[in-house]
Design a protein around this motif. Structure first.
Motif, mmCIF file in Angstrom:
data_model
loop_
_atom_site.group_PDB
_atom_site.id
_atom_site.type_symbol
_atom_site.label_atom_id
_atom_site.label_comp_id
_atom_site.label_asym_id
_atom_site.label_seq_id
_atom_site.Cartn_x
_atom_site.Cartn_y
_atom_site.Cartn_z
ATOM 1 N N LEU A 61 0.816 -1.205 0.000
ATOM 2 C CA LEU A 61 0.000 0.000 0.000
ATOM 3 C C LEU A 61 0.854 1.262 0.000
ATOM 4 O O LEU A 61 0.425 2.300 -0.508
ATOM 5 N N VAL A 62 2.068 1.191 0.540
ATOM 6 C CA VAL A 62 2.992 2.329 0.418
ATOM 7 C C VAL A 62 3.296 2.577 -1.057
ATOM 8 O O VAL A 62 3.317 3.723 -1.517
ATOM 9 N N TYR A 63 3.519 1.491 -1.795
ATOM 10 C CA TYR A 63 3.783 1.625 -3.233
ATOM 11 C C TYR A 63 2.550 2.158 -3.956
ATOM 12 O O TYR A 63 2.667 3.004 -4.852
ATOM 13 N N VAL A 64 1.370 1.693 -3.574
ATOM 14 C CA VAL A 64 0.129 2.158 -4.211
ATOM 15 C C VAL A 64 -0.036 3.659 -4.012
ATOM 16 O O VAL A 64 -0.347 4.406 -4.950
ATOM 17 N N VAL A 65 0.176 4.125 -2.786
ATOM 18 C CA VAL A 65 0.003 5.551 -2.498
ATOM 19 C C VAL A 65 1.054 6.385 -3.219
ATOM 20 O O VAL A 65 0.760 7.481 -3.706
ATOM 21 N N ILE A 95 -2.957 4.781 6.850
ATOM 22 C CA ILE A 95 -3.013 3.367 6.453
ATOM 23 C C ILE A 95 -2.383 2.488 7.525
ATOM 24 O O ILE A 95 -2.915 1.424 7.868
ATOM 25 N N SER A 96 -1.252 2.937 8.075
ATOM 26 C CA SER A 96 -0.583 2.168 9.132
ATOM 27 C C SER A 96 -1.503 1.974 10.335
ATOM 28 O O SER A 96 -1.582 0.876 10.906
ATOM 29 N N MET A 97 -2.206 3.021 10.715
ATOM 30 C CA MET A 97 -3.099 2.946 11.875
ATOM 31 C C MET A 97 -4.217 1.926 11.651
ATOM 32 O O MET A 97 -4.487 1.088 12.510
ATOM 33 N N PRO A 146 -10.576 -2.317 5.724
ATOM 34 C CA PRO A 146 -11.653 -1.336 5.484
ATOM 35 C C PRO A 146 -11.333 -0.453 4.272
ATOM 36 O O PRO A 146 -11.025 0.728 4.400
ATOM 37 N N TRP A 147 -11.425 -1.045 3.091
ATOM 38 C CA TRP A 147 -11.014 -0.338 1.873
ATOM 39 C C TRP A 147 -11.842 0.917 1.628
ATOM 40 O O TRP A 147 -11.298 1.959 1.235
ATOM 41 N N ALA A 148 -13.127 0.830 1.822
ATOM 42 C CA ALA A 148 -13.992 1.993 1.580
ATOM 43 C C ALA A 148 -13.594 3.164 2.479
ATOM 44 O O ALA A 148 -13.562 4.318 2.038
ATOM 45 N N THR A 149 -13.269 2.851 3.730
ATOM 46 C CA THR A 149 -12.859 3.903 4.665
ATOM 47 C C THR A 149 -11.534 4.522 4.247
ATOM 48 O O THR A 149 -11.366 5.748 4.263
ATOM 49 N N LEU A 150 -10.568 3.672 3.863
ATOM 50 C CA LEU A 150 -9.261 4.176 3.446
ATOM 51 C C LEU A 150 -9.379 5.042 2.197
ATOM 52 O O LEU A 150 -8.761 6.119 2.110
ATOM 53 N N ARG A 151 -10.161 4.570 1.225
ATOM 54 C CA ARG A 151 -10.323 5.359 -0.007
ATOM 55 C C ARG A 151 -10.986 6.702 0.284
ATOM 56 O O ARG A 151 -10.600 7.727 -0.281
ATOM 57 N N TYR A 152 -11.962 6.676 1.173
ATOM 58 C CA TYR A 152 -12.665 7.926 1.486
ATOM 59 C C TYR A 152 -11.740 8.912 2.197
ATOM 60 O O TYR A 152 -11.683 10.101 1.840
ATOM 61 N N LEU A 153 -11.019 8.440 3.199
ATOM 62 C CA LEU A 153 -10.168 9.340 3.975
ATOM 63 C C LEU A 153 -9.018 9.899 3.142
ATOM 64 O O LEU A 153 -8.659 11.084 3.248
ATOM 65 N N ILE A 154 -8.426 9.060 2.284
ATOM 66 C CA ILE A 154 -7.320 9.530 1.450
ATOM 67 C C ILE A 154 -7.837 10.437 0.335
ATOM 68 O O ILE A 154 -7.275 11.510 0.077
ATOM 69 N N LEU A 191 -8.444 5.992 -7.047
ATOM 70 C CA LEU A 191 -8.367 5.187 -5.838
ATOM 71 C C LEU A 191 -9.180 3.908 -5.960
ATOM 72 O O LEU A 191 -8.774 2.850 -5.463
ATOM 73 N N ASN A 192 -10.332 3.989 -6.607
ATOM 74 C CA ASN A 192 -11.137 2.784 -6.812
ATOM 75 C C ASN A 192 -10.423 1.774 -7.700
ATOM 76 O O ASN A 192 -10.611 0.561 -7.541
#
Length: 312
Positions: free
Chosen positions: A112-116, A152-154, A168-176, A198-199
């Motif tokens: 996910l670090v690479y994705v971001v 993401i780490s949290m 919680p992908w939906a939450t991560l996508r929304y917050l980012i 993000l989707n």
């Protein structure tokens, strides 16, 4: 370090009189002293030596902690993000290390670090396409990237502690997309584009072993590499293409034409702005308008920057 403020003030006092250049580095570490520096500039900068220069370097600071008086009296030099997907991603990975990659023990964190970082590079490089890229130019920066990794780490550590298999992908996508990066976005269509990225980039499909996931396959298979450490990711980034097709960004190939046209126009406009009004009195030609290329110089030709004529 301790008492460096006294040494800095002594160097400034000497530089004002003797015409030295003084550079104060990492000013963000002594924000409390910058108020004193602001007063020093106001009191002693009325008639400095003509050769005196004061340089300040600082990392971005949160809030309004950097004195406005210093900023108003200064010429600002800002490090702009590089052009190109690979240089942008390399810049992001230069700012992290193995400690950062081990911030979470969840096995998905490195991916996910690479994705971001890929997402961040796409947002930055999309600016090069002008209005086709973004309706409004946004100042995405390192803090957006860093806070997103912390977020993401949290959530990954929480999922690991609760033995949750599905993140919680939906939450991560929304917050980012809506809070971190999206907090800078003011145009609804630009926000829609960001959430679409993000989707496409972030979801359970990243770890589907039966069907590999790709960010894009336009000229190169952009996917999440399997690397063990920071050095492995840096080596992988060297393999990415230097120039990417607009299709990697979800744009039509013709978007590259507009990008190249804008870059060429900006180059000529900036060069014209650098000319002076000095003219050759005998010929009435502004000599500073002439750009001598290697071929033109061999033939004794001057190329008019305004594109109006060739002068021999």
């Amino acid at each position: 370090g301790k008492d460096m403020e006294i040494q800095a003030q002594s160097m400034i006092d000497g530089g004002i009189v003797k015409g030295h250049w003084v550079m104060l580095q990492n000013c963000h570490l002594v924000l409390s002293w910058l108020k004193d520096l602001e007063g020093l500039i106001e009191d002693k900068m009325n008639r400095p030596h003509s050769d005196f220069r004061l340089w300040l370097t600082s990392a971005p600071t949160t809030g309004r902690t950097f004195p406005i008086g210093i900023l108003q009296r200064s010429l600002k030099v800002v490090v702009e993000p590089p052009e190109g997907l690979r240089p942008n991603m390399k810049t992001m990975y230069e700012k992290i290390d193995d400690t950062r990659l081990l911030q979470s023990k969840h096995p998905a964190f490195k991916d996910l670090v690479y994705v971001v970082s890929f997402f961040h590079a796409i947002l930055q490089d999309r600016k090069g396409f002008g209005k086709i890229g973004w309706n409004v130019v946004y100042g995405f920066n390192e803090s957006d990237f860093t806070i997103s990794l912390d977020l993401i780490s949290m959530y990954l550590n929480k999922a690991l502690a609760n033995h949750e298999e599905v993140l919680p992908w939906a939450t991560l996508r929304y917050l980012i997309g809506e809070a971190m990066y999206g907090g800078r976005v003011t145009d609804d269509y630009d926000r829609r584009v960001m959430m679409t990225y993000l989707n496409e980039y972030m979801g359970e499909f990243l770890f589907d072993k039966n069907q590999p996931s790709f960010f894009s396959r336009a000229g190169y298979d952009f996917n999440v590499p399997s690397c063990e450490n920071h050095e492995g990711y840096c080596k992988y980034l060297e393999q990415l293409p230097q120039d990417c097709s607009p299709e990697v960004f979800g744009l039509h190939m013709n978007a590259q034409i507009m990008s190249n046209t804008n870059k060429a126009r900006d180059l000529w406009v900036d060069m014209l702005k650098m000319q002076t009004s000095r003219t050759d009195a005998s010929k009435g030609v502004n000599r500073d308008c002439l750009l001598y290329t290697s071929d033109a110089a061999d033939e004794g030709l001057g190329v008019d920057l305004g594109g109006r004529r060739l002068i021999k």
